[in-house]
Scaffold this active site. Sequence first.
Site, PDB file in Angstrom:
ATOM      1  CE  LYS A  51     101.490  10.095 104.148  1.00  0.00           C
ATOM      2  NZ  LYS A  51     100.857  11.373 104.470  1.00  0.00           N
ATOM      3  CB  SER A  76     100.079  15.200 110.719  1.00  0.00           C
ATOM      4  OG  SER A  76      99.969  13.988 110.000  1.00  0.00           O
TER       5      SER A  76
END
Length: 321
Positions: A51, A76
């Site tokens: 990411k 999350s």
Amino acid sequence: MIGKQELIDAYNRISPYIHKTPVFTSQTLNYITGAQLYFKCENFQKMGAFKMRGAMNAVLQLTDEEKERGVVTHSSGNFAQALSLSCKHLGIKSFIIMPSDSPQVKKDAVRGYGGIIIECKPTLAAREETAMKIIEEKHAVLIHPFDSENVIAGQGSACMELLEEQPDIEMIVVPVGGGGLISGSALAAKYFGTNCKTIGAEPFEADDAFRSLQSGMIEMNVSTNTIADGLKTQLSRNTFSIIYKNVERIIRLTEREIAEAMITIWERMKIIIEPSGAIAYAAIKRERNYFKGKKTGVILSGGNFDLMKLTEVMKLMNHDK
């Protein structure tokens, strides 16, 4: 619209800020599956997951005025860390909405990267509602963890690197959460591969992508009781449209299969990955006949595992034995 040039531009833009992660092989895992596997090790990426690529691409395209206002996201854990670290590199304030049940190791990392955490209930609705409050109060710019063309284009760079190293790969297997990684990977396979199919992997406990691909519309999860905490999110409009057109199929896995795959990779490859990162290998093992004899890329999406949850993983492995 994300085309070939957008993927190239994203990769060139983020290259100074990311690691070009290694590609590992394992004769043992090849033997177990009957396939020729190439593991793209995004667990070795900065902040421990793919990411970083999408977050960095999005942050680098902010205007000076937007950088001054700061950014907000909900995650999350892995995108939370990625955005916090990306903003730290550029001196930008980051507000991070995290579900209360996010792994402590990921919360600690976000704080270490300078992110300002605001906790919320562990539902997508709560995450989005809290993010909107921060936008109103702080005038921060929303960077969505996956429903963003800039983020998707950045995530596709992992598959681009894999195909650059192994251009004749026949299949790419990718975890599916919100769909940013598999969307970017599917586009990279389309533009840079040679008849390369993209296959998704997700838990039975959060199988919205599988059902969405079947129905032709975005389906919702009623619950997300999976150890793969990075895969609890829903598909978005942008990711679903790409997945529906470019993903061959999605394979679902049990919690036990995910746990076994993670421990197998720990033991055989001597590297640490998280459950979300193990699911692509689990899919290949489950569907051996489908992958038999195929040169297959496997995206190990991340390695941010909370060691306090290792007992939970071992219990899942022993379930029903």
